[in-house]
Design an enzyme around this catalytic site. Structure first.
Site, PDB file in Angstrom:
ATOM      1  N   GLU A  21     -50.180  18.515   9.493  1.00  0.00           N
ATOM      2  CA  GLU A  21     -50.443  19.871   8.985  1.00  0.00           C
ATOM      3  C   GLU A  21     -49.136  20.647   8.821  1.00  0.00           C
ATOM      4  O   GLU A  21     -48.950  21.392   7.854  1.00  0.00           O
ATOM      5  CB  GLU A  21     -51.374  20.616   9.943  1.00  0.00           C
ATOM      6  CG  GLU A  21     -52.765  20.015   9.952  1.00  0.00           C
ATOM      7  CD  GLU A  21     -53.755  20.870  10.697  1.00  0.00           C
ATOM      8  OE1 GLU A  21     -54.439  21.680  10.066  1.00  0.00           O
ATOM      9  OE2 GLU A  21     -53.834  20.729  11.944  1.00  0.00           O
ATOM     10  N   GLU A  52     -58.294  13.928  14.038  1.00  0.00           N
ATOM     11  CA  GLU A  52     -59.106  15.007  14.616  1.00  0.00           C
ATOM     12  C   GLU A  52     -60.593  14.676  14.743  1.00  0.00           C
ATOM     13  O   GLU A  52     -61.205  14.941  15.777  1.00  0.00           O
ATOM     14  CB  GLU A  52     -58.944  16.301  13.791  1.00  0.00           C
ATOM     15  CG  GLU A  52     -57.697  17.095  14.123  1.00  0.00           C
ATOM     16  CD  GLU A  52     -56.468  16.631  13.372  1.00  0.00           C
ATOM     17  OE1 GLU A  52     -56.478  15.516  12.824  1.00  0.00           O
ATOM     18  OE2 GLU A  52     -55.481  17.393  13.333  1.00  0.00           O
TER      19      GLU A  52
HETATM   20  N1  COA Z   1     -50.671  15.479  22.705  1.00  0.00           N
HETATM   21  C1  COA Z   1     -50.143  15.370  23.936  1.00  0.00           C
HETATM   22  N2  COA Z   1     -49.390  14.316  24.323  1.00  0.00           N
HETATM   23  C2  COA Z   1     -49.173  13.340  23.429  1.00  0.00           C
HETATM   24  C3  COA Z   1     -49.698  13.392  22.125  1.00  0.00           C
HETATM   25  C4  COA Z   1     -50.477  14.523  21.774  1.00  0.00           C
HETATM   26  N3  COA Z   1     -50.984  14.670  20.546  1.00  0.00           N
HETATM   27  N4  COA Z   1     -49.318  12.273  21.462  1.00  0.00           N
HETATM   28  C5  COA Z   1     -48.565  11.562  22.326  1.00  0.00           C
HETATM   29  N5  COA Z   1     -48.473  12.196  23.505  1.00  0.00           N
HETATM   30  C6  COA Z   1     -47.751  11.766  24.693  1.00  0.00           C
HETATM   31  C7  COA Z   1     -48.468  10.634  25.423  1.00  0.00           C
HETATM   32  O1  COA Z   1     -49.469  11.153  26.287  1.00  0.00           O
HETATM   33  C8  COA Z   1     -47.318  10.006  26.180  1.00  0.00           C
HETATM   34  O2  COA Z   1     -47.007  10.822  27.302  1.00  0.00           O
HETATM   35  P1  COA Z   1     -46.720  10.116  28.745  1.00  0.00           P
HETATM   36  O3  COA Z   1     -45.532   9.220  28.492  1.00  0.00           O
HETATM   37  O4  COA Z   1     -46.428  11.266  29.651  1.00  0.00           O
HETATM   38  O5  COA Z   1     -47.950   9.345  29.079  1.00  0.00           O
HETATM   39  C9  COA Z   1     -46.143  10.147  25.204  1.00  0.00           C
HETATM   40  O6  COA Z   1     -46.513  11.185  24.310  1.00  0.00           O
HETATM   41  C10 COA Z   1     -45.892   8.901  24.391  1.00  0.00           C
HETATM   42  O7  COA Z   1     -47.092   8.522  23.759  1.00  0.00           O
HETATM   43  P2  COA Z   1     -47.725   7.039  23.898  1.00  0.00           P
HETATM   44  O8  COA Z   1     -49.202   7.167  23.653  1.00  0.00           O
HETATM   45  O9  COA Z   1     -47.297   6.403  25.179  1.00  0.00           O
HETATM   46  O10 COA Z   1     -46.986   6.320  22.669  1.00  0.00           O
HETATM   47  P3  COA Z   1     -47.574   5.126  21.793  1.00  0.00           P
HETATM   48  O11 COA Z   1     -46.458   4.701  20.901  1.00  0.00           O
HETATM   49  O12 COA Z   1     -48.219   4.080  22.654  1.00  0.00           O
HETATM   50  O13 COA Z   1     -48.741   5.773  20.903  1.00  0.00           O
HETATM   51  C11 COA Z   1     -49.698   7.429  19.430  1.00  0.00           C
HETATM   52  C12 COA Z   1     -48.415   6.774  19.975  1.00  0.00           C
HETATM   53  C13 COA Z   1     -49.255   8.571  18.495  1.00  0.00           C
HETATM   54  C14 COA Z   1     -50.537   6.393  18.655  1.00  0.00           C
HETATM   55  C15 COA Z   1     -50.541   7.965  20.608  1.00  0.00           C
HETATM   56  O14 COA Z   1     -49.681   8.709  21.473  1.00  0.00           O
HETATM   57  C16 COA Z   1     -51.653   8.871  20.176  1.00  0.00           C
HETATM   58  O15 COA Z   1     -52.678   8.388  19.683  1.00  0.00           O
HETATM   59  N6  COA Z   1     -51.469  10.205  20.337  1.00  0.00           N
HETATM   60  C17 COA Z   1     -52.481  11.170  19.984  1.00  0.00           C
HETATM   61  C18 COA Z   1     -52.443  11.427  18.480  1.00  0.00           C
HETATM   62  C19 COA Z   1     -53.484  12.435  18.080  1.00  0.00           C
HETATM   63  O16 COA Z   1     -54.679  12.231  18.254  1.00  0.00           O
HETATM   64  N7  COA Z   1     -53.005  13.538  17.519  1.00  0.00           N
HETATM   65  C20 COA Z   1     -53.843  14.554  16.935  1.00  0.00           C
HETATM   66  C21 COA Z   1     -54.164  15.619  17.870  1.00  0.00           C
HETATM   67  S1  COA Z   1     -55.183  16.781  17.014  1.00  0.00           S
END
Ligand code: COA
Length: 246
Positions: A110, A130
């Site tokens: 966004e 989302e």
């Molecule tokens: N909000 C809060 N924290 C987030 C985040 C988010 N949207 N996206 C990633 N993080 C944090 C993770 O919790 C992790 O924190 P930690 O190390 O303290 O546990 C850190 O960032 C690294 O993320 P991680 O998940 O370990 O990396 P990855 O490479 O395995 O996966 C993603 C990356 C982006 C696929 C995964 O983090 C994810 O699905 N995030 C959520 C994305 C999402 O739904 N965003 C839309 C929100 S409306």
């Protein structure tokens, strides 16, 4: 310490999200620091703004830990405090460019959609997760995506929660360009834009942003009024003089 770093490169201002350990998830604190950066003199006096992320992602979206607890009243308060920063990015009078690498999801996408140009490298991954979280993109993304890629593609991306890699995002019209180094290419484009007559660039940007919302008649009037203003500008007069004197 700020979570949004501000740098200047000549007339170009570079804003970098710096919450690497959370993949630049957009917490209220990040949004507040972004709003503070937008208010700062480095942005206000710049001719073009580049927005990018530190570490391995542009941004993995809104901070999930924060928004899950929000009541309807909290949501209203949120959009009155830090949640309107996406609109403020979109309303900047100078051109803006998102330089995207790695994850560009949810609120991160966004934010990128609120800029004028999106330049991505091969590592970029786009998506709106989302719906799978039981919500929808609510920082202008639903509106902007439909305008940019049409309802069919917008539904495909938003209803399925599927991801697009960089070439697919280019084919869908979600990004303007792919580059080996998105930040370097964004800076190059920013310098080109910054070298153009600033008032003409700004009014053209603002006119384009208004066109989908206006009737043809109002759109043509906006063009003519903006032209009347620009034709009297120092830049237009100087350039016309240079042409006429050979
Ligand atoms: N909000 C809060 N924290 C987030 C985040 C988010 N949207 N996206 C990633 N993080 C944090 C993770 O919790 C992790 O924190 P930690 O190390 O303290 O546990 C850190 O960032 C690294 O993320 P991680 O998940 O370990 O990396 P990855 O490479 O395995 O996966 C993603 C990356 C982006 C696929 C995964 O983090 C994810 O699905 N995030 C959520 C994305 C999402 O739904 N965003 C839309 C929100 S409306």
């Amino acid at each position: 310490m700020t979570l949004v770093e501000t740098e200047r490169d000549g007339d170009v201002c570079i804003l970098t999200l710096r919450r690497e350990e959370k993949l630049n998830a957009l917490s209220g604190e990040v949004e507040r620091d972004l709003a503070l950066a937008l208010d700062g003199s480095a942005v206000r006096s710049s001719a073009c703004v580049v927005l990018t992320g530190a570490g391995r992602a542009f941004s993995a979206g809104a901070d999930i830990a924060e928004f899950r607890e929000r009541t309807p009243e909290d949501v209203i308060a949120y959009y009155r405090s830090t949640g309107d920063v996406y609109e403020r990015v979109a309303a900047l009078p100078q051109p803006t460019i998102a330089a995207i690498h790695g994850y560009c999801l949810g609120g991160g996408l966004e934010l990128a959609l609120a800029t004028d140009f999106r330049i991505a490298d091969d590592s970029a991954v786009f998506g709106f997760p989302e719906v799978s979280l039981g919500i929808l993109p609510s920082s202008g993304g639903t509106h902007r995506l439909v305008r940019l890629v049409g309802p069919g593609r917008a539904k495909q991306l938003m209803l399925t929660g599927g991801r697009l890699d960089a070439p697919a995002a280019l084919a869908a019209g979600l990004v303007n360009e792919l580059a080996a180094d998105a930040r370097a290419r964004a800076l190059e484009l920013a310098r080109e834009l910054a070298a153009l007559p600033a008032l003409a660039v700004s009014l053209t940007k603002q006119a384009i942003d208004l066109m989908p919302e206006t009737s043809r008649e109002a759109g043509i009037l906006i063009e003519r009024l903006a032209y009347g203003m620009l034709a009297q500008s120092d830049d237009a007069r100087r350039i016309a003089d240079e042409w006429s004197t050979g």
